[in-house]
Structures are given as C-alpha cells and as structure tokens.
Motif scaffolding. Structure first.
Motif, PDB file in Angstrom:
ATOM      1  N   THR A 133       1.071  -1.337  -0.003  1.00 49.69           N
ATOM      2  CA  THR A 133      -0.344  -0.408  -0.270  1.00 49.69           C
ATOM      3  C   THR A 133       0.264   1.245   0.414  1.00 49.69           C
ATOM      4  O   THR A 133       0.490   2.205  -1.007  1.00 49.69           O
ATOM      5  CB  THR A 133      -0.955  -0.136   0.851  1.00 49.69           C
ATOM      6  OG1 THR A 133      -1.601  -1.308   1.357  1.00 49.69           O
ATOM      7  CG2 THR A 133      -1.828   2.207   1.046  1.00 49.69           C
ATOM      8  N   ARG A 134       2.121   0.820   0.666  1.00 50.70           N
ATOM      9  CA  ARG A 134       2.547   2.401   0.431  1.00 50.70           C
ATOM     10  C   ARG A 134       2.865   3.070  -0.598  1.00 50.70           C
ATOM     11  O   ARG A 134       3.809   3.872  -0.095  1.00 50.70           O
ATOM     12  CB  ARG A 134       3.631   2.023   2.134  1.00 50.70           C
ATOM     13  CG  ARG A 134       4.586   3.420   2.260  1.00 50.70           C
ATOM     14  CD  ARG A 134       5.625   2.830   3.192  1.00 50.70           C
ATOM     15  NE  ARG A 134       6.848   2.474   3.413  1.00 50.70           N
ATOM     16  CZ  ARG A 134       6.776   1.051   4.179  1.00 50.70           C
ATOM     17  NH1 ARG A 134       5.523   0.638   4.823  1.00 50.70           N
ATOM     18  NH2 ARG A 134       6.841  -0.161   3.669  1.00 50.70           N
ATOM     19  N   LEU A 148      -2.235   6.677  -0.019  1.00 44.65           N
ATOM     20  CA  LEU A 148      -2.347   8.021   0.571  1.00 44.65           C
ATOM     21  C   LEU A 148      -2.450   8.459  -0.049  1.00 44.65           C
ATOM     22  O   LEU A 148      -3.635   9.555   0.955  1.00 44.65           O
ATOM     23  CB  LEU A 148      -1.092   7.779   1.784  1.00 44.65           C
ATOM     24  CG  LEU A 148      -0.939   6.281   2.319  1.00 44.65           C
ATOM     25  CD1 LEU A 148       0.484   6.226   2.966  1.00 44.65           C
ATOM     26  CD2 LEU A 148      -2.287   6.589   3.416  1.00 44.65           C
ATOM     27  N   TRP A 149      -1.583   9.042  -0.813  1.00 44.30           N
ATOM     28  CA  TRP A 149      -1.865  10.984  -1.465  1.00 44.30           C
ATOM     29  C   TRP A 149      -3.219  10.480  -1.987  1.00 44.30           C
ATOM     30  O   TRP A 149      -3.797  11.932  -1.939  1.00 44.30           O
ATOM     31  CB  TRP A 149      -1.619  10.677  -2.837  1.00 44.30           C
ATOM     32  CG  TRP A 149       0.239  11.083  -2.319  1.00 44.30           C
ATOM     33  CD1 TRP A 149       1.179   9.735  -3.013  1.00 44.30           C
ATOM     34  CD2 TRP A 149       0.948  12.084  -1.554  1.00 44.30           C
ATOM     35  NE1 TRP A 149       2.319  10.400  -1.849  1.00 44.30           N
ATOM     36  CE2 TRP A 149       2.568  11.875  -1.727  1.00 44.30           C
ATOM     37  CE3 TRP A 149       0.547  13.428  -1.566  1.00 44.30           C
ATOM     38  CZ2 TRP A 149       3.311  12.120  -0.654  1.00 44.30           C
ATOM     39  CZ3 TRP A 149       1.076  14.254  -0.788  1.00 44.30           C
ATOM     40  CH2 TRP A 149       3.111  13.327  -0.507  1.00 44.30           C
ATOM     41  N   LEU A 200      -6.216   9.904  -0.355  1.00 45.95           N
ATOM     42  CA  LEU A 200      -6.745  10.070   0.542  1.00 45.95           C
ATOM     43  C   LEU A 200      -6.562  11.756   1.235  1.00 45.95           C
ATOM     44  O   LEU A 200      -7.623  11.812   1.797  1.00 45.95           O
ATOM     45  CB  LEU A 200      -6.351   8.799   1.538  1.00 45.95           C
ATOM     46  CG  LEU A 200      -6.885   7.835   1.026  1.00 45.95           C
ATOM     47  CD1 LEU A 200      -5.831   6.859   2.735  1.00 45.95           C
ATOM     48  CD2 LEU A 200      -7.803   7.610   1.069  1.00 45.95           C
ATOM     49  N   SER A 225     -10.217   3.212  -3.501  1.00 46.32           N
ATOM     50  CA  SER A 225      -8.812   2.370  -2.720  1.00 46.32           C
ATOM     51  C   SER A 225      -9.409   1.139  -2.703  1.00 46.32           C
ATOM     52  O   SER A 225      -8.373  -0.056  -2.727  1.00 46.32           O
ATOM     53  CB  SER A 225      -9.274   2.586  -1.251  1.00 46.32           C
ATOM     54  OG  SER A 225      -8.611   3.672  -0.751  1.00 46.32           O
ATOM     55  N   LEU A 282      -7.336   2.052   6.312  1.00 47.61           N
ATOM     56  CA  LEU A 282      -6.794   3.154   4.776  1.00 47.61           C
ATOM     57  C   LEU A 282      -8.636   4.455   5.144  1.00 47.61           C
ATOM     58  O   LEU A 282      -7.978   5.720   5.204  1.00 47.61           O
ATOM     59  CB  LEU A 282      -7.019   2.862   4.075  1.00 47.61           C
ATOM     60  CG  LEU A 282      -5.780   1.900   3.074  1.00 47.61           C
ATOM     61  CD1 LEU A 282      -5.934   2.026   1.660  1.00 47.61           C
ATOM     62  CD2 LEU A 282      -4.457   2.930   3.156  1.00 47.61           C
ATOM     63  N   VAL A 313      -7.333   5.895   7.930  1.00 51.89           N
ATOM     64  CA  VAL A 313      -6.011   7.216   7.743  1.00 51.89           C
ATOM     65  C   VAL A 313      -7.003   8.180   7.865  1.00 51.89           C
ATOM     66  O   VAL A 313      -6.371   9.801   8.318  1.00 51.89           O
ATOM     67  CB  VAL A 313      -4.882   6.670   7.206  1.00 51.89           C
ATOM     68  CG1 VAL A 313      -4.060   7.756   6.624  1.00 51.89           C
ATOM     69  CG2 VAL A 313      -4.489   5.806   8.159  1.00 51.89           C
ATOM     70  N   GLN A 314      -8.049   7.794   6.414  1.00 47.94           N
ATOM     71  CA  GLN A 314      -8.356   9.403   5.982  1.00 47.94           C
ATOM     72  C   GLN A 314      -9.338   9.595   7.031  1.00 47.94           C
ATOM     73  O   GLN A 314      -9.454  11.139   7.008  1.00 47.94           O
ATOM     74  CB  GLN A 314      -9.338   8.941   4.774  1.00 47.94           C
ATOM     75  CG  GLN A 314     -10.135  10.068   4.154  1.00 47.94           C
ATOM     76  CD  GLN A 314     -10.034  10.151   2.690  1.00 47.94           C
ATOM     77  OE1 GLN A 314     -11.401   9.137   3.294  1.00 47.94           O
ATOM     78  NE2 GLN A 314     -10.422   9.920   1.638  1.00 47.94           N
TER      79      GLN A 314
END
Length: 256
Positions: free
Chosen positions: A14-15, A20-21, A23, A75, A113, A116-117
């Motif tokens: 995932t990284r 992540l961007w 999100l 996602s 995820l 995190v968002q």
C-alpha cells in the motif's frame, strides 16, 4: 503466515501504491472550501445553528455523503488491482494461506486506509477552524471531543458500506465497471435517508449520522433521530454477508 504478517506485507504494498495521496486530496478540498466560504456560516440564523457548529457539521456532511464513500470505492479498486496487475494475485494464492484469510487481510487494510483518511479529516479541522477564525474574526473552534465523537461515529457506520464496496471490487473483474457501480450507489443515499427502509442501504449510513447530528445542533430544524433496531442487526448482517461473498469470490477467476 499469521494474519499480522500478511497485514504487514499488504501495508508495504500500500505504501508503494500511492493510495495515501488519494486519501489526502478530498480532505484538502473539503476544508479549503470551508475556509474560503466561512462567511456563509453567518447567514444561517433561521436554522437555529451557531456559525461554528455549521462550519463543522456542513463540512463533515459533505465528506460523509460523497467524498468519504468515493475514497473507499477508489481504495477498494486500487487494492484489488495491485494484485491483479502482473498476476501478483497468483503468487498470493500460491501461499500456504486460505484465500478467505487473504481476502480478510486486504479488507482490514481497506478499513485502516479509511481510518487514516478520517484521521486526516479530523486533524485538518483544527488548522482550518483556526484560519477561518482569524479571517472572519470569529471563533470557529469547537471542543476536541465533539469532533472526535462525530468522526468516530461516521467511521464506524461506514464499515458495512466498505464491506459492500469490497465485495463489488472482488466480484467484478473490470475495474472501471466496479468503480462506476460503486460511485453510482453513493448518490441515492441523500434520498434514501428520508425513507423507512434507510437501514437496508449501507451507503447512506455515514451521511445519516452526520445529518442526525446536524438536526441536533440546529434548534429550528426538528429532530432526525434513528432507531438502533433494526439498524444494528441489519448493518452487522450486511457486513457479514458481503464479506462472506467476497471471501468466496476472492481469486476465483484466477484459480480457474
């Protein structure tokens, strides 16, 4: 391999995927719009809600209705495609681990995820409220616990919806079609929260929670209460059924 070991592998994937961007962008847009239009919060006196409460809840309502569900849809598709690309899923299925466990591990990453968002959304509220307060010369800041409470409720209520979107992504081989169905299912939620069968449509749960809070804060808008029964049993049942179907379908096409 243990569940935690598999989760660690998925986190490393995932990284590198850039999810992540994706999100961060919706959160930035939500709060940028809220700060730019902060003066609008002074024109809603008829609803009986204070400017600071309106600044907070309107942003979370917009987020809960479309931005948050849409981010989960994207996602899910990206998580599935990281395995289908270059036939990586065949390597996963070759591991001495059941396909169901692999499916549940990836679903747990999806929930992480989403968390995190939601953390980004909650954290971004404070500098946004501070900036709006300075620009408008009015204190828009609310107690930390009020923000955490609403964020937590929206996140927990989104789990059945995430399970449904995960089932779609796993079951539908074409990513564009999977994403299209997921996005299309979000739109009716704003209408279905006003029907008697809202509890049967998981995509409206997060928005319903935000709308309910809006009515609590606005003294002139009346009540928008919801019953925990049959909401909780249906939500749990929907989550279980969707995950069960996803576990059956996970890697099924590749195993043929």
């Amino acid at each position: 391999m243990s569940f935690l070991s598999l989760a660690g592998v998925e986190l490393r994937k995932t990284r590198r995927s850039g999810i992540l961007w994706i999100l961060v962008i919706p959160v930035f847009l939500i709060w940028l719009t809220a700060v730019i239009n902060a003066d609008i919060n002074f024109t809603i006196g008829n609803e009986g809600i204070s400017p600071e409460n309106n600044f907070f809840i309107q942003s979370f309502m917009g987020y809960a209705w479309f931005m948050f569900p849409a981010s989960i849809v994207i996602s899910t598709v990206m998580l599935v495609q990281t395995e289908r690309k270059n036939k990586g899923i065949l390597k996963m299925l070759a591991l001495p681990v059941s396909a169901a466990r692999l499916c549940l591990v990836k679903f747990s990453i999806l929930l992480l995820l989403a968390a995190v968002q939601m953390f980004f959304m909650t954290l971004a509220y404070f500098p946004s409220a501070a900036i709006a307060s300075r620009i408008q010369d009015y204190n828009f800041m609310l107690p930390v616990m009020d923000i955490l409470r609403e964020a937590g409720i929206i996140y927990i209520s989104s789990i059945p919806m995430a399970a449904f979107f995960w089932m779609l992504a796993v079951s539908i081989q074409t990513p564009i079609f999977s994403m299209g169905v997921g996005m299309a299912s979000i739109v009716p939620s704003v209408l279905l929260i006003n029907t008697k069968i809202w509890f049967a449509y998981p995509m409206c749960y997060p928005f319903l929670m935000a709308a309910s809070r809006m009515h609590e804060l606005a003294s002139n808008m009346g009540t928008f209460a919801f019953e925990l029964m049959p909401f909780i049993p249906v939500a749990v049942g929907c989550t279980v059924v969707c995950l069960f179907a996803a576990c059956i379908r996970f890697g099924q096409a590749e195993r043929r």
